[in-house]
Scaffold this active site. Structure first.
Site, PDB file in Angstrom:
ATOM      1  N   GLY A 260       0.846  -1.194   0.000  1.00 37.80           N
ATOM      2  CA  GLY A 260       0.000   0.000   0.000  1.00 37.80           C
ATOM      3  C   GLY A 260       0.874   1.232   0.000  1.00 37.80           C
ATOM      4  O   GLY A 260       1.857   1.313   0.746  1.00 37.80           O
TER       5      GLY A 260
ATOM      6  N   HIS B 168     -20.326   9.362   8.110  1.00 35.50           N
ATOM      7  CA  HIS B 168     -20.216  10.813   7.953  1.00 35.50           C
ATOM      8  C   HIS B 168     -21.579  11.393   7.611  1.00 35.50           C
ATOM      9  O   HIS B 168     -22.252  10.907   6.721  1.00 35.50           O
ATOM     10  CB  HIS B 168     -19.208  11.110   6.837  1.00 35.50           C
ATOM     11  CG  HIS B 168     -18.716  12.509   6.852  1.00 35.50           C
ATOM     12  ND1 HIS B 168     -19.503  13.566   6.479  1.00 35.50           N
ATOM     13  CD2 HIS B 168     -17.510  13.026   7.195  1.00 35.50           C
ATOM     14  CE1 HIS B 168     -18.791  14.679   6.601  1.00 35.50           C
ATOM     15  NE2 HIS B 168     -17.589  14.384   7.024  1.00 35.50           N
TER      16      HIS B 168
ATOM     17  N   ARG C  88     -20.189  14.077  14.538  1.00 35.38           N
ATOM     18  CA  ARG C  88     -20.605  13.303  13.380  1.00 35.38           C
ATOM     19  C   ARG C  88     -21.575  12.180  13.718  1.00 35.38           C
ATOM     20  O   ARG C  88     -22.591  11.998  13.049  1.00 35.38           O
ATOM     21  CB  ARG C  88     -19.383  12.672  12.706  1.00 35.38           C
ATOM     22  CG  ARG C  88     -18.532  13.674  11.977  1.00 35.38           C
ATOM     23  CD  ARG C  88     -17.300  13.019  11.412  1.00 35.38           C
ATOM     24  NE  ARG C  88     -16.509  14.015  10.667  1.00 35.38           N
ATOM     25  CZ  ARG C  88     -15.367  13.752  10.063  1.00 35.38           C
ATOM     26  NH1 ARG C  88     -14.865  12.536  10.101  1.00 35.38           N
ATOM     27  NH2 ARG C  88     -14.724  14.679   9.411  1.00 35.38           N
TER      28      ARG C  88
END
Lengths: 253, 220, 637
Positions: free
Chosen positions: C40, C266, C330
């Site tokens: 990655g 979110h 949130r």
């Protein structure tokens, strides 16, 4: 309000190591709120379940216009050439019912086709490897507020740094040149003081690599600037030219 | 990187084309136009200009050699660039279309070749051509004015050739001037650029000025 | 399996300094002899690969993208936190640490978070030196803005593209090391399995995504920086190719997986609009500064927004949380949106959206002001939905965005599998049960630039590394398993596409293990997942072959792992009957319907050990001790 439209697609199909050609597909009942890539998803699902051939290979990842993966020529225009829009952010409401859409890969000698609409853009990374950075090792940095930078310079550097490396500039260029791409990176570091110690070497090496990889020459026709989904301006190319001339004149200094 | 390697890079090659082009533009094309305009003011002035030019033979030869060098560099480099670009762009089979490039930009190689053909023809017409003599203020000199008149009068095809090829000059210059400046690093914006406008005005203005002379000669 | 967090002794503020001194070092001349694989190349991976290469280690880095610059770190908009205290508003390393522990609802490890706060300032120094064009004030100094969960302005930003600029900085550093020869970069190469020899991670099997070729790579240590698992829900704000496969393979090879039930939803995303939809788009949270969130009071009210009179609107956040109003954290904003939609009061064609209305703000501040503040967001919204937010209220709905859970790591970022490290979103360490805005970029870069380069040496110096060849049986077996799995996927030739299964799984998880969870739903999901998985292996249709570029096969292989991972995620959610952060259990709420933590019984990290696909995994608990920040229930009333 969204509606459903039918389209005819002429898509470039090419297997690895073989010559390619256009093939026609019907895209039926496409929601006008869908994105261009979602339209391709729908077509691919149909191809898959039909089982006669492989789905159309196309590159994509973030689908929000920032990763730079997607991009094809749509009706001869990179990303479909909707101003400052990547292909993933192009929506089907911009097409008419019954329209024929020609979809083909980005074309340039330096971007060989891998499969269908996927091309090899690794040349762009190779250009960056020649100096598209500041050679600072982790741990070397001074306190961040040591060097104030004029707001205008920081903004201009950010304008250049917004490049997403999609390669549309190369594909749109009549000469397959990577000038806008290279210019954006060179500009970012020419504008910021952090880039100055290496500026001479940077511009020479990056330009040399660009040439070596078979990208064409700039003929100042500005197709790249129209194609750029991030609106990178040709003033960066002028700046690249200046940097290059300066670097040549400061030979050995 | 030596100067030689620098000049072989893509930007270096563009600088060569721009510089050789600008040399021809400034040292040849502009004075040449200035001289030609005198044709419009009658035989005396024009022949006198030709006469004085002949007095400056060493300078003229110097400039001629410089032009020869410039045109060689300009053409050789341009041909090299065009060939490389054709290869780099990979237009085969593509439906690629353009959105921004002007006709002038697109036709640069064509207008360039046309201008080259024109130059050869022009030299054959006027430089390597037996000229008649005349007397001007008691001094014997070439009657260049009469020669120009004779070349165009009652020869509409010749006239058309000259005027037609001036279109190539207009096209070529209108893109060339702005392009050269951008290559030198002077920012020429995409939209609403005064430099672009000036480039077109100068290019087409010069082409028109050059074209007037054969037209006037034809009518007289 | 024993969890040893290896938290250094001493006062909180001195732990990291002491630790860096106490760990063993590798002699510069010997570093060249150690090969490290980095999987990655997003913020964490690229920064780790570049920095380790600068130190002299041999690095091989892998990404499935055509370039490291494509990683989804690039999409982060808001910014990066640091405790510089440039605005002189009372910030400090300690405050950043405190806010992050509290914001994480007391489910993170204090020592790690403190170190993160310490590193935050170094990151800004380094990134500025890299030439990242951060926003500046007219005086030429760096600008800061405020962000959710904090009362100070500590967020550094580069327009709305902070993630992009930071990633390109790390990408540049990586390219610099590639050019020098310190990093060998493998693009379009997906890691298919981790190879374990003698109890240590010693290599990987990767698949070349163009030719389909499986290759073996050996190393002394393997670093995973492979991001989160948000795509298990199918629809999320993650990029299309984000996946949990490498982490999942690691789990199956002996690395414990921690807190998989912690996912962040979110609140301000563009709502789903159709079956064909492939991903969700996030819009900056900053919109809630001026937009007012509402739904009709009456269920099933289908009138257009402008025909609903003021008295028939329910500004539910302002009503329920008068002191924070539309600016609640949130998780609260998301959960309440779901609640009103569940009551049938949702708006838009699907009923799965709420209004975010700027009419009042436009009247108060003027259209020009709103345009200057949010112009680019309004433009983005308009591009996607074709609606004009200046005249009609925006419609928003919550979406899966980030995953706090991940591979369990100790203070050194090493997993329970020796020699295997996890950085960035793919580990569990720093955000507890809820991540604060502008902290993901901070963690990715802290891990990559500053933590791993100071901890991996301890492992390399204190272990002997027998030379292993890729001819070892463990490699052969891992490769064979990988090949068999791919062949099996291709052989099914069923009637449903991979996406079809992925959507089914995602929908189930969204309904039963999404914004609010209960025992019944979770138990049901736990039953259904193995059924979907079985059906997948019976009826999936993967066209093409394994020895070619085959995007359907890549996807199928990832979804096959999600099918297994989902079960662990639901199990973890079921096993934690308390509510905390992003994990809301309906059984555990206060009288007013707010989340209720149970610190007495659940103040631990749940780390799961793999025991076989048909066996139940074993739960190991790392008890969390809070020495500095005192446990307290959050309140935003």
């Amino acid at each position: 309000m969204s509606e459903k439209i039918n389209l005819t697609l002429k898509v470039w199909r090419q297997k690895r190591g073989e010559a390619g050609g256009f093939k026609t597909y019907e895209a039926k009942g496409i929601d006008t709120d869908a994105s261009f890539l979602e339209m391709l998803d729908v077509v691919n699902d149909e191809i898959t379940l039909k089982g006669e051939e492989e789905p159309i290979a196309f590159e994509h990842d973030c689908r929000e216009g920032i990763c730079g993966c997607c991009g094809s020529l749509v009706n001869g225009k990179t990303h479909g050439s909707h101003e400052r829009t990547t292909l993933c952010q192009l929506h089907m409401r911009h097409f008419k019912d019954g329209e024929t859409i020609v979809i083909e890969p980005f074309r340039a000698k330096a971007f060989p086709v891998i499969k269908d609409l996927i091309v090899d853009r690794s040349g762009l990374d190779q250009i960056i490897a020649e100096g598209g950075y500041v050679s600072v090792k982790t741990g070397n940095a001074p306190e961040a507020s040591t060097t104030p930078i004029k707001k205008e310079l920081a903004e201009a550097a950010m304008d250049a740094a917004e490049c997403i490396g999609c390669g549309a500039c190369v594909a749109a260029c009549p000469n397959g040149a990577a000038m806008l791409f290279t210019a954006a990176k060179v500009s970012q570091y020419a504008l910021l003081p952090q880039g100055h110690p290496e500026r001479t070497q940077r511009v020479k090496n990056m330009v040399a690599k660009m040439d070596e990889l078979g990208f064409g020459n700039c003929s100042n026709e500005y197709e790249c600037a129209v194609a750029c989904p991030k609106g990178i301006d040709v003033k960066n190319i002028a700046r690249l030219n200046r940097e290059f001339i300066k670097a040549t004149l400061s030979q050995g200094k | 990187m030596s100067i030689k390697t620098t000049l072989m890079t893509s930007i270096g090659q563009k600088l060569l084309v721009a510089t050789s082009g600008l040399v021809m533009f400034l040292l040849f094309l502009v004075p040449h136009m200035g001289g030609n305009v005198l044709f419009l003011f009658g035989p005396d002035l024009f022949n006198s200009y030709a006469h004085h030019l002949h007095q400056l033979v060493p300078v003229v030869i110097g400039i001629e050699l410089l032009m020869l060098a410039s045109i060689s560099v300009h053409m050789a480099t341009a041909v090299r660039l065009v060939l490389k670009n054709r290869q780099a762009a990979d237009h085969r089979l593509s439906q690629k279309s353009s959105a921004e490039r002007s006709l002038a930009a697109k036709l640069m190689p064509v207008s360039g070749v046309m201008i080259f053909i024109f130059i050869i023809k022009h030299l054959l017409d006027f430089k390597f051509y037996e000229k008649a003599k005349t007397t001007l203020h008691g001094i014997e000199t070439y009657d260049v004015y009469a020669m120009v008149l004779s070349r165009f009068q009652s020869d509409p095809i010749h006239l058309l050739f000259y005027v037609g090829f001036m279109i190539a000059v207009g096209l070529h210059l209108s893109h060339a001037l702005q392009s050269a400046l951008q290559t030198y690093g002077l920012y020429v914006p995409r939209e609403g650029s005064k430099i672009k406008l000036a480039s077109a005005v100068i290019g087409w203005g010069m082409a028109a000025t050059f074209a007037i002379i054969p037209v006037v000669a034809f009518i007289k | 399996m024993k969890l040893d967090a290896k938290i250094p002794e001493g006062p909180m503020a001195e732990k990291w300094t002491n630790h860096k001194f106490r760990v063993k070092l590798v002699n510069p001349a010997n570093r060249r002899k150690h090969k490290i694989i980095v999987v990655g190349t997003g913020l964490a991976g690229a920064s780790a690969a570049a920095t380790l290469s600068e130190q002299g280690y041999q690095i091989e880095a892998f990404t499935y993208s055509d370039s490291p610059r494509r990683a989804h770190s690039i999409a982060a908009q808001g910014g990066i936190n640091a405790a510089k205290n440039y605005p002189n508003d009372g910030d400090s390393i300690y405050r950043l640490f405190y806010d992050t522990v509290k914001g994480g609802d007391f489910r993170s490890r204090e020592a790690n978070v403190y170190r993160l706060a310490e590193c935050s300032n170094l990151i800004i120094d380094h990134c500025v030196a890299q030439g990242i064009p951060f926003a500046r004030e007219y005086g030429g100094y760096l600008d800061n803005r405020s962000f959710g969960g904090a009362q100070v302005s500590r967020t550094f930003y580069a327009r709305g593209q902070t993630g992009q600029q930071l990633l390109l900085g790390a990408f540049g550093a990586l390219q610099k090391e590639i050019k020098k020869g310190g990093v060998k970069m493998h693009t379009r190469c997906e890691v298919i399995d981790i190879v374990v020899i003698g109890g240590q991670a010693r290599g990987i099997i990767s698949r070349n995504l163009i030719t389909g070729e499986l290759t073996r790579h050996e190393a002394d240590a393997v670093v995973l920086a492979t991001g989160g698992y948000g795509n298990v829900f199918f629809l999320s704000t993650n990029a299309m190719n984000c996946n949990a496969s490498a982490a999942w393979r690691a789990y199956k090879k002996g690395a414990a997986f921690a807190n998989p039930c912690y996912t962040q939803i979110h609140p301000t995303c563009i709502p789903v609009h159709g079956e064909y939809q492939s991903k969700l788009t996030l819009m900056s949270e900053s919109l809630r500064n001026d937009g007012r969130i509402w739904v009709p009071k009456k269920a099933g009210d289908k009138r257009p927004a402008n025909q609903i009179p003021e008295e028939e609107r329910d500004y539910y956040l302002e009503r329920k949380y008068p002191s924070f109003g539309n600016l609640v954290p949130r998780d609260l904003a998301s959960r309440n949106a779901k609640q009103v939609c569940d009551e049938g009061r949702g708006v838009g064609p699907t009923g799965q959206a709420v209004y975010l209305d700027f009419a009042d703000a436009i009247q108060r501040l003027g259209k020009a002001n709103i345009e200057a503040k949010y112009g680019n967001l309004f433009e983005m919204y308009n591009r996607i939905t074709d609606e004009d937010p200046y005249t009609t209220p925006m419609m928003i709905f919550p979406a899966v965005h980030y995953t706090m859970g991940g591979l369990w790591v100790d203070y050194n970022l090493m997993t329970t599998l020796p020699g295997l490290y996890a950085l960035g979103e793919c580990n569990f360490s720093d955000h507890g049960a809820n991540r604060l805005g502008a902290s993901a970029l901070m963690q990715g870069l802290a891990d990559g630039y500053f933590v791993i380069p100071n901890t991996i040496n301890d492992y390399l110096a204190s272990n002997k590394f027998e030379k292993v060849s890729t001819g070892h049986d463990a490699f052969a077996q891992a490769e064979k398993e990988a090949k068999d799995k791919l062949d099996r996927l291709l052989a099914v030739k069923g009637n449903r596409t991979v996406d079809d299964f992925h959507k089914e799984l995602g929908h189930l998880l969204w309904e039963n293990c999404g914004m609010s969870r209960n025992e019944k739903g979770l138990t049901e999901a736990l039953e259904k997942i193995p059924q979907i998985r079985a059906e997948f292996w019976k009826n999936v249709n993967v066209p093409g072959s394994a020895d070619d570029l085959n995007q359907a096969l890549e996807k199928a292989n990832r979804v096959a792992d999600f099918m297994e991972f989902a079960e662990l995620m639901v199990r973890d959610a079921l096993d934690r009957p308390e509510s905390c952060g992003g994990h809301f259990r309906e059984e555990s709420q206060t009288e007013e319907g707010e989340a209720k933590r149970d610190d007495e019984n659940f103040c631990y990290v749940a780390a799961w050990e793999f025991k076989g696909l048909d066996e139940e995994p074993v739960l190991h608990k790392e008890t969390l001790e809070f020495e500095e920040v005192h446990l307290a229930q959050r309140s935003y009333k």
